[in-house]
Design an enzyme around this catalytic site. Structure first.
Site, short mmCIF file in Angstrom:
data_model
loop_
_atom_site.label_atom_id
_atom_site.label_comp_id
_atom_site.label_asym_id
_atom_site.label_seq_id
_atom_site.Cartn_x
_atom_site.Cartn_y
_atom_site.Cartn_z
N HIS A 26 35.29 24.44 -25.52
CA HIS A 26 35.75 23.09 -25.21
C HIS A 26 35.90 22.27 -26.49
CE1 HIS A 26 34.37 23.20 -20.71
NE2 HIS A 26 35.21 24.17 -21.03
N GLU A 79 34.55 19.50 -27.58
CA GLU A 79 33.33 19.07 -28.25
C GLU A 79 32.73 20.20 -29.09
OE1 GLU A 79 33.18 17.17 -24.04
OE2 GLU A 79 34.13 18.87 -25.05
N CYS A 84 31.22 18.11 -20.12
CA CYS A 84 30.76 18.87 -18.96
C CYS A 84 29.25 19.10 -19.04
CB CYS A 84 31.51 20.19 -18.84
SG CYS A 84 31.17 21.36 -20.18
N ASP A 89 73.42 27.87 -8.61
CA ASP A 89 73.32 27.64 -10.06
C ASP A 89 72.98 28.90 -10.85
OD1 ASP A 89 73.71 25.06 -9.30
OD2 ASP A 89 71.74 24.33 -9.89
N GLU A 119 62.59 21.17 -9.14
CA GLU A 119 63.89 20.86 -9.73
C GLU A 119 65.05 20.85 -8.74
OE1 GLU A 119 65.13 22.07 -13.51
OE2 GLU A 119 63.14 22.51 -14.28
N GLY A 143 66.85 21.93 -4.62
CA GLY A 143 67.85 20.87 -4.56
C GLY A 143 67.48 19.78 -3.56
#
Length: 339
Positions: free
Chosen positions: A55, A57, A80, A205, A274, A276
């Protein structure tokens, strides 16, 4: 000459800058940066580099092991206090005899929230929290949503013309936004664990959904295909390119919420939807959208496929929103939920 003493805000901003280096690599864990300061001078910096690794830290303290006594440790997210893939950061902070800890925001993981601060205070360390709280909380929206609800954070990405169309009359693909906006979308993809589209978008697409215009992580690619019509289609990039092993085709009649729950259990904490229009509408109707990013170009089509027939972007209830320019396009970001 002594080093000028800077504000707590200054050092938390540096933590945020460092934390962002982990974008695309630490998910589903949070983005965390850390600096250790003595007499107004940063003596160590650290951040969470990759999921499962040390982590922020610990990354910082390892650089000055045994030399951090009475220093101030800054971190954008509460340290944590539980054993996971690594030992608790609070234990190491206490062992190093840090004198003061400044926290941007509390961890919203129910197993940790408030307990890290409590452990530090119990050890006699002075603790302050809530420094640049809004900025710190916004940075880890993906993680907070995932850890609190068991669902991924969902963002709709819509690119439309100024008169509200996303494709030609027959669904043919049209380059709507500028190159600047397209690069930004590729950068967005690298931030998210996955990108999702519907079957029609995949077919019309022949989408790649990869990160190409910038450097970054390749997301998982998810296609909703209720009837299984895409299976075996060797013309689709999604099924034949070098990232084919990162493509998921979801078939069958499952509720969107159940699909999201299953994806979250696989460690997918964020989804960029994304397209449609039918898929966007389904997510809006199911109330599963946390954020909407809308790119609007100056182009006018007069006819074509509208972004939606079932919802109005301007009428979505938002908790926070802002807009900016990307090249010649206007970009609006709407936060429907804040965690």
């Amino acid at each position: 000459m002594s080093t000028p003493i800077k504000s707590d805000d200054f050092y938390i901003k540096e933590c945020l800058r460092l934390a962002k280096k982990g974008v695309g690599f630490v998910s589903p864990n949070p983005l965390v940066g850390c600096v250790v300061v003595r007499d107004g001078k940063i003596i160590a910096r650290g951040y969470h580099h990759k999921y499962g690794q040390k982590h922020a830290e610990i990354d910082a303290l390892d650089k000055i092991a045994g030399k951090a006594k009475d220093a101030t440790l800054y971190v954008n997210l509460e340290p944590c206090s539980i054993y996971g893939k690594t030992p608790p950061c609070t234990k190491r902070i206490i062992e190093e005899k840090i004198g003061r800890v400044v926290v941007g925001c509390l961890d919203k993981n129910p197993l940790i929230s408030g307990k890290g601060v409590k452990a530090l205070k119990k050890a006699g360390i002075a603790v302050e929290s809530g420094i640049l709280k809004f900025e710190c909380e916004m940075l880890n929206q993906f993680f907070f949503k995932w850890v609190r609800t068991g669902l991924p954070y969902v963002t709709l990405k819509i690119a439309k013309t100024s008169d509200g169309f996303v494709a030609g009359s027959n669904g043919e693909r049209i380059n709507i936004t500028s190159e600047d906006s397209q690069k930004e979308v590729h950068r967005l993809r690298s931030f998210y664990d996955s990108v999702l589209i519907g079957k029609n978008t995949a077919l019309n697409d022949n989408s790649k959904l990869t990160v190409r215009k910038v450097k970054g992580r390749q997301p998982f690619r998810i296609v909703l295909d209720t009837q299984g019509e895409l299976t075996g289609n060797r013309n689709l990039h999604l099924l034949t390119d070098k990232y084919a092993d990162k493509t998921m085709i979801i078939t069958g009649k499952n509720s969107l919420k159940n699909i999201l729950k299953k994806l979250a259990k696989k460690g997918i904490s964020s989804i960029l939807v994304e397209g449609g229009p039918a898929v966007w509408s389904s997510f809006i109707k199911a109330k599963l959208v946390d954020q909407v990013i809308v790119y609007t170009s100056k182009k006018i089509l007069k006819t074509g496929i509208p972004y939606s027939k079932n919802f109005n972007l301007d009428k979505l209830k938002t908790k926070y929103e802002y807009k900016y320019k990307k090249g010649i396009d206007e970009v609006k970001i709407k936060y429907l939920n804040i965690y």
